[in-house]
Design a protein around this motif. Sequence first.
Motif, PDB file in Angstrom:
ATOM      1  N   ALA A  57     -45.766  49.247  29.808  1.00 37.90           N
ATOM      2  CA  ALA A  57     -45.417  48.362  28.693  1.00 37.90           C
ATOM      3  C   ALA A  57     -44.070  48.770  28.099  1.00 37.90           C
ATOM      4  O   ALA A  57     -43.241  47.915  27.776  1.00 37.90           O
ATOM      5  CB  ALA A  57     -46.508  48.390  27.628  1.00 37.90           C
ATOM      6  N   TYR A  58     -43.834  50.070  27.982  1.00 43.11           N
ATOM      7  CA  TYR A  58     -42.569  50.554  27.430  1.00 43.11           C
ATOM      8  C   TYR A  58     -41.404  50.132  28.327  1.00 43.11           C
ATOM      9  O   TYR A  58     -40.358  49.682  27.832  1.00 43.11           O
ATOM     10  CB  TYR A  58     -42.599  52.074  27.273  1.00 43.11           C
ATOM     11  CG  TYR A  58     -41.346  52.619  26.659  1.00 43.11           C
ATOM     12  CD1 TYR A  58     -41.169  52.606  25.281  1.00 43.11           C
ATOM     13  CD2 TYR A  58     -40.318  53.126  27.455  1.00 43.11           C
ATOM     14  CE1 TYR A  58     -40.004  53.091  24.713  1.00 43.11           C
ATOM     15  CE2 TYR A  58     -39.160  53.605  26.898  1.00 43.11           C
ATOM     16  CZ  TYR A  58     -39.002  53.586  25.527  1.00 43.11           C
ATOM     17  OH  TYR A  58     -37.837  54.050  24.963  1.00 43.11           O
ATOM     18  N   LYS A  59     -41.577  50.267  29.629  1.00 45.15           N
ATOM     19  CA  LYS A  59     -40.517  49.879  30.564  1.00 45.15           C
ATOM     20  C   LYS A  59     -40.179  48.401  30.448  1.00 45.15           C
ATOM     21  O   LYS A  59     -39.031  47.996  30.630  1.00 45.15           O
ATOM     22  CB  LYS A  59     -40.936  50.179  32.009  1.00 45.15           C
ATOM     23  CG  LYS A  59     -40.950  51.641  32.345  1.00 45.15           C
ATOM     24  CD  LYS A  59     -41.473  51.861  33.750  1.00 45.15           C
ATOM     25  CE  LYS A  59     -41.673  53.337  34.045  1.00 45.15           C
ATOM     26  NZ  LYS A  59     -42.290  53.545  35.367  1.00 45.15           N
ATOM     27  N   LYS A  60     -41.184  47.588  30.130  1.00 49.46           N
ATOM     28  CA  LYS A  60     -40.974  46.148  29.968  1.00 49.46           C
ATOM     29  C   LYS A  60     -40.451  45.783  28.584  1.00 49.46           C
ATOM     30  O   LYS A  60     -40.149  44.625  28.319  1.00 49.46           O
ATOM     31  CB  LYS A  60     -42.286  45.398  30.217  1.00 49.46           C
ATOM     32  CG  LYS A  60     -42.775  45.503  31.641  1.00 49.46           C
ATOM     33  CD  LYS A  60     -44.126  44.822  31.792  1.00 49.46           C
ATOM     34  CE  LYS A  60     -44.663  44.999  33.200  1.00 49.46           C
ATOM     35  NZ  LYS A  60     -46.026  44.483  33.344  1.00 49.46           N
ATOM     36  N   GLY A  61     -40.386  46.775  27.689  1.00 52.47           N
ATOM     37  CA  GLY A  61     -39.916  46.519  26.336  1.00 52.47           C
ATOM     38  C   GLY A  61     -41.001  46.036  25.391  1.00 52.47           C
ATOM     39  O   GLY A  61     -40.708  45.631  24.267  1.00 52.47           O
ATOM     40  N   ALA A  66     -47.288  49.230  24.213  1.00 50.74           N
ATOM     41  CA  ALA A  66     -47.089  50.648  24.541  1.00 50.74           C
ATOM     42  C   ALA A  66     -47.672  51.531  23.448  1.00 50.74           C
ATOM     43  O   ALA A  66     -48.388  52.500  23.732  1.00 50.74           O
ATOM     44  CB  ALA A  66     -45.602  50.942  24.728  1.00 50.74           C
ATOM     45  N   LEU A  67     -47.408  51.171  22.196  1.00 51.69           N
ATOM     46  CA  LEU A  67     -47.937  51.938  21.075  1.00 51.69           C
ATOM     47  C   LEU A  67     -49.461  51.941  21.089  1.00 51.69           C
ATOM     48  O   LEU A  67     -50.089  52.990  20.921  1.00 51.69           O
ATOM     49  CB  LEU A  67     -47.416  51.375  19.755  1.00 51.69           C
ATOM     50  CG  LEU A  67     -47.878  52.093  18.484  1.00 51.69           C
ATOM     51  CD1 LEU A  67     -47.416  53.542  18.485  1.00 51.69           C
ATOM     52  CD2 LEU A  67     -47.360  51.353  17.262  1.00 51.69           C
ATOM     53  N   LEU A  92     -39.572  55.659  17.477  1.00 52.77           N
ATOM     54  CA  LEU A  92     -38.116  55.665  17.285  1.00 52.77           C
ATOM     55  C   LEU A  92     -37.512  54.307  17.620  1.00 52.77           C
ATOM     56  O   LEU A  92     -36.655  53.811  16.885  1.00 52.77           O
ATOM     57  CB  LEU A  92     -37.471  56.758  18.152  1.00 52.77           C
ATOM     58  CG  LEU A  92     -37.644  58.180  17.659  1.00 52.77           C
ATOM     59  CD1 LEU A  92     -37.096  59.165  18.692  1.00 52.77           C
ATOM     60  CD2 LEU A  92     -36.959  58.375  16.314  1.00 52.77           C
ATOM     61  N   ARG A  93     -37.950  53.732  18.727  1.00 47.79           N
ATOM     62  CA  ARG A  93     -37.430  52.414  19.115  1.00 47.79           C
ATOM     63  C   ARG A  93     -37.822  51.344  18.096  1.00 47.79           C
ATOM     64  O   ARG A  93     -37.112  50.357  17.928  1.00 47.79           O
ATOM     65  CB  ARG A  93     -37.958  52.014  20.494  1.00 47.79           C
ATOM     66  CG  ARG A  93     -37.456  52.845  21.651  1.00 47.79           C
ATOM     67  CD  ARG A  93     -36.154  52.369  22.272  1.00 47.79           C
ATOM     68  NE  ARG A  93     -36.045  50.962  22.532  1.00 47.79           N
ATOM     69  CZ  ARG A  93     -36.433  50.322  23.631  1.00 47.79           C
ATOM     70  NH1 ARG A  93     -36.988  51.008  24.619  1.00 47.79           N
ATOM     71  NH2 ARG A  93     -36.258  49.034  23.758  1.00 47.79           N
ATOM     72  N   MET A  94     -38.969  51.532  17.416  1.00 48.91           N
ATOM     73  CA  MET A  94     -39.423  50.582  16.400  1.00 48.91           C
ATOM     74  C   MET A  94     -38.818  50.893  15.022  1.00 48.91           C
ATOM     75  O   MET A  94     -39.126  50.218  14.048  1.00 48.91           O
ATOM     76  CB  MET A  94     -40.959  50.609  16.301  1.00 48.91           C
ATOM     77  CG  MET A  94     -41.667  50.168  17.557  1.00 48.91           C
ATOM     78  SD  MET A  94     -43.449  50.399  17.427  1.00 48.91           S
ATOM     79  CE  MET A  94     -43.944  48.734  16.970  1.00 48.91           C
ATOM     80  N   ARG A  95     -37.995  51.932  14.973  1.00 50.45           N
ATOM     81  CA  ARG A  95     -37.356  52.389  13.734  1.00 50.45           C
ATOM     82  C   ARG A  95     -38.371  52.856  12.693  1.00 50.45           C
ATOM     83  O   ARG A  95     -38.169  52.690  11.493  1.00 50.45           O
ATOM     84  CB  ARG A  95     -36.438  51.320  13.167  1.00 50.45           C
ATOM     85  CG  ARG A  95     -35.346  50.898  14.125  1.00 50.45           C
ATOM     86  CD  ARG A  95     -34.160  50.336  13.392  1.00 50.45           C
ATOM     87  NE  ARG A  95     -33.118  49.930  14.308  1.00 50.45           N
ATOM     88  CZ  ARG A  95     -32.210  50.746  14.845  1.00 50.45           C
ATOM     89  NH1 ARG A  95     -32.259  52.014  14.610  1.00 50.45           N
ATOM     90  NH2 ARG A  95     -31.272  50.280  15.657  1.00 50.45           N
ATOM     91  N   LYS A  96     -39.444  53.461  13.161  1.00 48.92           N
ATOM     92  CA  LYS A  96     -40.450  54.070  12.287  1.00 48.92           C
ATOM     93  C   LYS A  96     -40.262  55.588  12.383  1.00 48.92           C
ATOM     94  O   LYS A  96     -41.044  56.312  12.987  1.00 48.92           O
ATOM     95  CB  LYS A  96     -41.861  53.648  12.710  1.00 48.92           C
ATOM     96  CG  LYS A  96     -42.109  52.169  12.536  1.00 48.92           C
ATOM     97  CD  LYS A  96     -43.526  51.798  12.893  1.00 48.92           C
ATOM     98  CE  LYS A  96     -43.740  50.313  12.653  1.00 48.92           C
ATOM     99  NZ  LYS A  96     -45.122  49.900  12.910  1.00 48.92           N
TER     100      LYS A  96
END
Length: 109
Positions: A57-61, A66-67, A92-96
Amino acid sequence: DYSAWDFWEPDTDSDEEPILPNTPEFKAMEQDLLQRSAKREADLRVANEHRALGNEAYKKGDLKTALNEYNKAIEARKDIKAFYTNRALVYLRMRKHTKAIKDCTTVLD
């Protein structure tokens, strides 16, 4: 003077009898150990499956999926630090950032 220690022998008047391999208590303890070991192995398989789904899921964005998958992996096995670092990356990617810091701190502790 520690010379008396050379002659020390364990107390033979112990109230507790040792658990011997042929006793029901030993067999129950052994069964419990085997069941716990099997559960840990099953939990590890489940956790690794969720981690793999989270990685895909992370690789697909798809950060939300993913979380969720990393959360399930951590729920199954809280002792594997890689699951926390994967989830921290998603945070981090979600800015949390606060949640990412918390997961990283968990890994370091």
